[in-house]
Scaffold this active site. Structure first.
Site, PDB file in Angstrom:
ATOM      1  CG  ASP A 192     114.248   3.378  71.940  1.00 38.78           C
ATOM      2  OD1 ASP A 192     113.309   3.408  72.733  1.00 38.78           O
ATOM      3  OD2 ASP A 192     115.008   3.940  71.940  1.00 38.78           O
ATOM      4  CG  HIS A 197     111.544   7.993  70.107  1.00 37.64           C
ATOM      5  ND1 HIS A 197     112.563   9.158  69.934  1.00 37.64           N
ATOM      6  CD2 HIS A 197     112.408   7.429  70.879  1.00 37.64           C
ATOM      7  CE1 HIS A 197     113.625   9.181  70.530  1.00 37.64           C
ATOM      8  NE2 HIS A 197     113.516   7.943  71.243  1.00 37.64           N
ATOM      9  CB  ILE A 212     113.152  14.109  69.175  1.00 37.22           C
ATOM     10  CG1 ILE A 212     113.283  13.196  70.249  1.00 37.22           C
ATOM     11  CG2 ILE A 212     112.606  15.447  69.339  1.00 37.22           C
ATOM     12  CD1 ILE A 212     114.617  13.752  70.999  1.00 37.22           C
ATOM     13  N   GLY A 215     118.020   8.895  68.046  1.00 37.45           N
ATOM     14  CA  GLY A 215     119.432   9.094  67.690  1.00 37.45           C
ATOM     15  C   GLY A 215     120.073   8.228  66.942  1.00 37.45           C
TER      16      GLY A 215
END
Length: 296
Positions: A192, A197, A212, A215
């Site tokens: 990903d 990110h 961040i 998840g």
């Protein structure tokens, strides 16, 4: 019409072949902090190819890592679903492991839309992906919950009520996991490559102060904490993990996971309820509606 529920639910599943190597597994484990205390415990069962064990949560990235070449999470391309990806939020993840995962292998992955719920101002799409190995042996079944803002109004069915609260008693176990400032940079190499990110400017444009953590990285970190702290490091005992993503985690912050034993099922598996929060942000929830199933 952006969402045609009947068309989505009745479409044939998409089928693709995936493969992974020990290098993919090693990278996944390192991206979750395995071997961080290499001087005292290098966690060789997770960081060294000889007798390599595989964390069950590796299934969520299998076929997407370095052996698959450069890439990013594929676009949302399914019959009956025509949505703006900028309105999409990863709302939850579930996984059932049918047998221990091999350190390298191939699988056939069959994906379908399992359900579409109309939440009024949003749609909740539930995807299911089932992986089978050689000989059609089931390996894992994965569910992904996608929240799509602004896409409600296509039916009168909001789906089942989803109220959830943690048990009203002290946790049986509390697990603390620390992350590093570069954790997201490691984790994105599992497939990903979303700039959210990695790129501070992109993160600010999306409303965050800084990049961040994925998840699914939080998901994997909690899965590893459970294996290490409750299951004596035996990866084969964790047979299921389902969570809702309740809030972001910034690389460098911690996750505190409260664990409650919640009984034994008829098949002999143990059930646990989990709640993960960030202590650096006054206990803000990170993962909720979380359950794990464990082989005794």
């Amino acid at each position: 019409m952006p969402i045609d529920r009947d068309k989505a639910l009745n479409a044939d599943p998409s089928v693709r072949e995936i493969r992974w190597t020990t290098r993919d597994v090693l990278l996944y484990h390192l991206s979750l902090g395995a071997g961080a205390d290499a001087a005292t415990d290098p966690e060789l069962h997770l960081t060294y190819e000889r007798n390599l064990a595989v964390l069950p949560t590796f299934a969520v990235v299998a076929g997407s890592g370095i052996s698959a070449g450069e890439g990013i999470v594929p676009g949302f391309d399914m019959p009956g679903i025509d949505i703006d990806l900028r309105a999409v939020l990863h709302a939850g993840q579930g996984l059932r492991i049918h047998r221990p995962l091999p350190a390298s292998g191939t699988a056939t992955l069959r994906s379908r839309v399992a359900e579409v719920w109309d939440k009024g101002k949003a749609a909740l799409i539930v995807l299911e992906a089932a992986a089978t190995g050689p000989g059609d042996e089931p390996l894992w079944t994965m569910t992904t919950r996608i929240w799509v803002r602004g896409e409600g109004g296509f039916s009168n069915d909001p789906g089942p009520e989803e109220n959830w609260t943690a048990p009203d008693r002290p946790a049986d176990t509390v697990l603390t996991t620390t992350t590093t400032p570069q954790q997201a940079l490691w984790y994105r190499l599992n497939g990903d490559l979303n700039p959210l990110h990695a790129d501070p400017a992109f993160a600010r444009s999306a409303g965050f102060d800084r990049p961040i953590l994925h998840g699914l990285a939080s998901y994997g970190l909690v899965g590893k904490a459970l294996v290490d702290g409750v299951l004596d490091g035996d990866v084969t005992r964790l047979t299921g993990l389902a969570v809702r993503f309740a809030g972001p985690l910034v690389p460098g912050e911690s996750i505190v996971t409260s664990v409650w034993h919640d009984g034994t099922a008829e098949d002999g598996t143990e059930r646990y309820v989990l709640h993960a929060a960030c202590p650096e942000r006054d206990g803000a929830p990170v993962l909720t509606h979380a359950t794990a199933t464990v082989r005794s």
